[in-house]
Write a protein that holds these residues in place. Structure first.
Motif, short mmCIF file in Angstrom:
data_model
loop_
_atom_site.label_atom_id
_atom_site.label_comp_id
_atom_site.label_asym_id
_atom_site.label_seq_id
_atom_site.Cartn_x
_atom_site.Cartn_y
_atom_site.Cartn_z
N THR B 278 -1.33 13.52 -5.35
CA THR B 278 -1.87 12.07 -5.19
C THR B 278 -1.85 11.67 -3.61
N PRO B 279 -0.59 11.57 -3.00
CA PRO B 279 -0.64 11.55 -1.43
C PRO B 279 -1.24 12.66 -0.85
N ARG B 280 -1.10 13.89 -1.06
CA ARG B 280 -1.79 15.00 -0.56
C ARG B 280 -3.03 14.70 -0.48
N LEU B 281 -3.82 14.42 -1.66
CA LEU B 281 -5.31 14.20 -1.73
C LEU B 281 -5.66 13.18 -0.66
N LEU B 282 -5.02 11.83 -0.77
CA LEU B 282 -5.17 10.79 -0.03
C LEU B 282 -5.19 11.20 1.35
N ASN B 296 -4.32 4.38 3.37
CA ASN B 296 -3.31 4.61 4.12
C ASN B 296 -3.13 3.95 5.55
N SER B 297 -3.72 2.65 5.64
CA SER B 297 -3.85 1.95 6.85
C SER B 297 -2.50 1.59 7.22
N ASN B 298 -1.60 1.31 6.34
CA ASN B 298 -0.28 0.81 6.70
C ASN B 298 0.67 2.10 6.73
N GLY B 299 0.35 3.32 6.70
CA GLY B 299 1.15 4.34 6.87
C GLY B 299 1.97 4.66 5.70
N LEU B 300 2.02 4.02 4.50
CA LEU B 300 2.76 4.39 3.47
C LEU B 300 2.56 5.31 2.60
N VAL B 301 1.41 5.97 2.67
CA VAL B 301 0.95 7.11 1.53
C VAL B 301 1.89 8.28 1.69
N ILE B 473 9.47 13.18 -9.79
CA ILE B 473 8.67 12.97 -8.63
C ILE B 473 8.41 11.67 -8.61
N MET B 474 8.54 10.84 -7.65
CA MET B 474 7.97 9.29 -7.78
C MET B 474 7.98 8.62 -6.68
N GLY B 475 7.18 7.74 -6.58
CA GLY B 475 7.14 6.59 -5.59
C GLY B 475 6.30 6.96 -4.33
N THR B 476 5.79 7.74 -4.18
CA THR B 476 4.92 8.00 -2.89
C THR B 476 3.61 7.19 -2.62
N CYS B 477 3.27 6.42 -3.73
CA CYS B 477 2.11 5.49 -3.49
C CYS B 477 2.53 4.24 -4.27
N ARG B 478 3.63 3.59 -4.08
CA ARG B 478 4.07 2.52 -4.84
C ARG B 478 3.27 1.49 -4.98
N MET B 479 3.39 0.79 -6.03
CA MET B 479 2.82 -0.49 -6.27
C MET B 479 3.83 -1.54 -5.73
N ASN B 481 4.14 -5.61 -3.62
CA ASN B 481 3.77 -7.29 -3.76
C ASN B 481 2.90 -7.70 -2.70
N THR B 482 2.94 -6.74 -1.54
CA THR B 482 2.11 -7.44 -0.41
C THR B 482 1.26 -6.06 0.19
N ALA B 483 0.39 -5.95 0.96
CA ALA B 483 -0.27 -4.88 1.61
C ALA B 483 0.59 -4.47 2.61
N GLU B 484 1.92 -5.09 3.03
CA GLU B 484 2.71 -4.55 3.94
C GLU B 484 3.82 -3.64 3.48
N ASP B 485 4.05 -3.78 2.17
CA ASP B 485 5.34 -3.13 1.50
C ASP B 485 4.82 -2.12 0.42
N SER B 486 3.44 -1.76 0.27
CA SER B 486 3.20 -0.90 -0.80
C SER B 486 1.97 -0.33 -0.57
N VAL B 487 1.34 0.46 -1.40
CA VAL B 487 0.00 1.09 -1.36
C VAL B 487 -0.75 0.35 -2.44
N THR B 488 -0.48 -0.06 -3.47
CA THR B 488 -1.26 -0.73 -4.58
C THR B 488 -0.67 -2.00 -4.58
N ASN B 489 -1.65 -2.95 -5.56
CA ASN B 489 -1.13 -4.03 -5.82
C ASN B 489 -0.62 -3.79 -7.25
#
Lengths: 201, 553
Positions: B278-282, B296-301, B473-479, B481-489
């Motif tokens: 998933t992160p590879r594809l994004l 990936n605007s916040n660089g977290l992907v 394998i987990m966590g690379t596009c995590r949900m 609380n905010t657009a700063e701490d994660s990739v999804t809501n």
């Protein structure tokens, strides 16, 4: 259904090995049998590898000439033939002590090749029905063992849970509303962004 | 004739998350196309009836794509190899099918300690529980209810898998110590369901199941999804998710058989290509408006990769245990040390999960920890003392989400379609190293309490090769609380692109100390329900709503 256009040729190793399998010369087979017999000597109710045709298994898992040895056990036909030829009659007829010395040398000096052969012989030997029967006869822990997991499985000889033992189990868990801040060990190295000491986030 | 296909929802990946998503969406009448770069696995593709069944685990059924080297696999580079399978069913085609749930505390680790990249989940156990239950019913869980160490769980489709002599032996050890333990929940049928046969305890679980007892999604979710009309396209390798004006428009894929490119246009796109794919594809989908990759605007992907921290400890006993029978990876578990107790010197905790061994060749070749039967005169004695007298304890620890543990694109390595390979960097945090070391001693205590240990070996701290193997394998596009701490809501909706969703294990905020598939599928089912009910709202969104502002389910 698997698309054969994607699994033909050398794109995937065939399940069960390559058929019909590499046909070793008599002399090459004699060397390989002698190697196998030193790796897993027969006795104590178990047959020697040479008595139970481990070679028919090994032959399927050696990549035939023209097929790259890309998959376990990474042994190619031409290389294996050359190495067996190099050992030759001298190895077969040299007596057990001499053979062991040669194999110890291989293990030391050409460990990658030695390990590949050893692993393949172990796989071959313990796949043979005669060996499984020996395990059934001779090992209390192997009484029920079968050559393959399917089609029979082991439900007919499988113990279930002990209800009395389970009745004594105790345990607990932390409820959502009971989660509290902990004091992080002071000596725990953490990233620069967060070094918390029990204060609220 | 249009040069593209139009659909309501495009799902990328037909594995654990994609299968559950596709079925649930199509239950609700949505039109779904699913793209899968692998193919179907036939029952006869499993090695269980071949005399080389054990050697095949190192070849056709190797856990590692770099070892299998199949054309549908993509290579990975970096300092560890993830265990991924490619095909309809994804990595559920070779997974353990152990089926624990995360515990309530696992959703509140930010509150509990917040170490490194740890944050709270945006949802609680209680919010996810109804979806665990739906998913359990879909897959046909084997369960013994009554575990006092977890919240109440509903009755299973069938009883727990039988424990055999290994279960009795190790259960007795935990009992003597007064530690918690319980028979494992498994996604393995103990009662026939639909066209799937009940397990016959064959003992060889990690190469799939020709009886279809194990709930890989090709047999659990996909038959119903196809009956619902889902358009599942196999050998379809996505090269880019397309976007325009801040919204996803679909994807372009390469047909691996013909080499031709196709486009699917969709009202919403769901990515479920696993925590590496998933992160590879994004990241591969960088384009106008998304220069660093999609979402990936916040660089977290790709960041906060988690694998669990592992040690495998093999024990051999002075009596027959016959571990070649019954479910291989999970017989029972102890969660005595699950909760954080900082007096131990670390945060988080671990499960002690008891598993078994395979057959005679595996025993001779060192079982799980390289305890090899010597060649020559000592072989027979060693083998006879070890075969069938074994139990494995996995120390399965929660690893911290560390930002520098991440997936990026390799600038050089490519897959068979010329697309960039993912590069993986993972290092075990000191906290997790301490945790596993402490856990190894507890495993030894449990085995000693069971009695009669004649030999033991271990993988050490960090798995067979440090860093630990990528089972989970987990966590690379995590949900979050905010657009700063994660990739999804909290509805798995990417912060940058409101109609782009991520519903595989990459969305898990933290990894807990248990196998993750039941949780990732519950999350996928929940997200599917949301898309089903709210697709009209989603269609009109130009920005992703905050967790507080998002329409409720």
């Amino acid at each position: 259904m698997t698309d054969l256009r994607l699994t033909s040729g050398d794109t995937k190793p065939p399940l069960g090995g390559w058929l019909p399998g590499v046909r070793l010369t008599e002399a090459q087979a004699a060397v390989l049998n002698a190697v196998a017999d030193e790796l897993i000597p027969g006795g104590d109710g178990f047959p020697a590898p040479s008595e139970i045709d481990v070679i028919s298994f090994i032959a399927r898992y050696v990549a035939p000439a023209g097929t790259p040895a890309r998959w376990f056990p990474f042994l190619g036909e031409n290389d294996l033939r050359a190495r067996l030829d190099a050992l030759g009659d001298g190895f077969v007829n040299g007596g057990s002590l001499a053979r062991v010395r040669v194999m110890e040398g291989l293990e030391r000096d050409e460990s990658e090749f030695f390990v590949r052969v050893r692993d393949l012989v172990y796989h071959a030997y313990y796949s043979r029905p005669e060996v499984v029967r020996a395990m059934n006869r001779n090992l209390p822990a192997g009484r029920d063992y079968r050559p393959t997991p399917q089609p029979y499985g082991y439900s007919d000889v499988m113990d279930d849970w002990d209800d009395e033992l389970l009745s004594r189990v105790r345990g607990t868990y932390t409820r959502t509303e009971d989660v509290r801040r902990v004091m992080v060990p002071a000596d725990l190295p953490v990233g620069p962004a967060r070094k918390l000491r029990g204060e609220g986030s | 004739m249009a040069a593209y296909t139009e659909t309501d929802v495009l799902v990328i990946g037909a594995g654990a998350g994609g299968g559950a998503m596709s079925k649930r969406l199509s239950d609700g009448g949505l039109k779904v196309v699913c793209l899968e770069q692998g193919d179907w696995v036939h029952a006869m593709d499993h090695p269980h009836m071949y005399d080389g069944w054990e050697i095949e685990r190192k070849r056709t059924w190797s856990f590692e794509p770099n070892v299998r080297q199949f054309p549908e696999d993509y290579p990975t580079t970096g300092n560890t190899t993830p265990y991924i399978f490619t095909g309809v069913g994804g990595s559920t085609l070779h997974y353990a099918a152990a089926w624990p749930r995360f515990k309530p505390v696992d959703f509140r680790k930010g509150t509990e300690h917040g170490v490194e990249g740890t944050i709270d989940w945006p949802i609680s156990y209680e919010e996810l529980e109804p979806f665990y239950a739906i998913n359990d019913a879909e897959i046909g869980v084997a369960r013994r209810t009554g575990d006092p160490g977890n919240p109440v769980r509903p009755e299973g489709w069938g009883p727990a898998s039988r424990g055999g002599k290994v279960g009795h032996k190790m259960g007795s050890g935990f009992d003597k110590l007064g530690w918690h333990w319980w028979p494992a929940d498994n996604a393995i049928l103990t009662r026939t369901k639909d066209a799937r046969l009940a397990c016959n305890d064959c003992g060889f679980c990690l190469a799939g199941c020709p009886r279809h007892s194990i709930a890989s999604t090709d047999v659990s979710y996909w038959p119903a999804a196809l009956r619902n009309g889902v358009d599942l396209r196999v050998n379809a390798r996505v090269e880019q998710i397309n976007a325009k004006n801040g919204r996803a428009t679909g994807a372009t894929y390469v047909d691996r058989v013909t080499g031709r490119r196709h486009e699917v246009r969709a009202g919403a796109v769901v990515v479920a290509a696993n925590s590496i794919g998933t992160p590879r594809l994004l990241l591969m989908s960088a384009q106008n408006g998304h220069p660093d990759g999609l979402a990936n605007s916040n660089g977290l992907v790709g960041t906060h990769l988690m694998f669990h921290s592992w040690s495998f400890v093999d024990f051999w006993f002075d009596e027959p245990l016959e571990g070649f029978k019954g479910p291989e990876p999970a017989v029972l578990y102890s969660q005595e040390f699950y909760d954080t107790d900082t007096s131990r010197g670390f945060v988080n905790g671990f499960s002690l999960q008891v598993g078994t061994a395979l057959g005679a060749a595996t025993s001779a070749l060192g079982t799980n920890t390289g305890n090899l039967a010597p060649w020559g005169a000592g072989h027979r004695g060693f083998f006879d003392d070890h075969f069938g007298r074994h139990a494995l304890i996995y120390v399965q620890g929660e690893d911290l989400p560390v930002r520098t543990n991440r997936v990026t694109l390799d600038p050089d390595a490519k897959d068979s379609s010329g697309l960039p390979a993912p590069h993986i960097n993972y290092g075990l945090h000191e906290n997790d190293r301490r945790l596993v070391e402490w856990g190894q001693h507890r495993a030894r205590e449990a085995a000693d309490a069971a009695g009669g240990v004649i030999d033991t070996t271990t993988t050490g701290i960090g798995g067979i090769d440090a860093p630990p193997p990528g089972w989970h394998i987990m966590g690379t596009c995590r949900m979050g609380n905010t657009a700063e701490d994660s990739v999804t809501n909290k509805w798995n909706q990417t912060w940058d692109v409101p109609n782009l969703f991520i519903t595989d294990a990459s969305s898990l905020t933290t990894g807990a100390a248990v196998n993750p598939t039941s949780t990732l599928q519950a999350v996928a089912v929940r997200a599917a329900e949301y898309i089903k009910r709210r697709h009209r709202d989603i269609a009109s969104q130009t920005i992703t709503p905050s967790n507080a502002d998002a329409p409720a389910l």
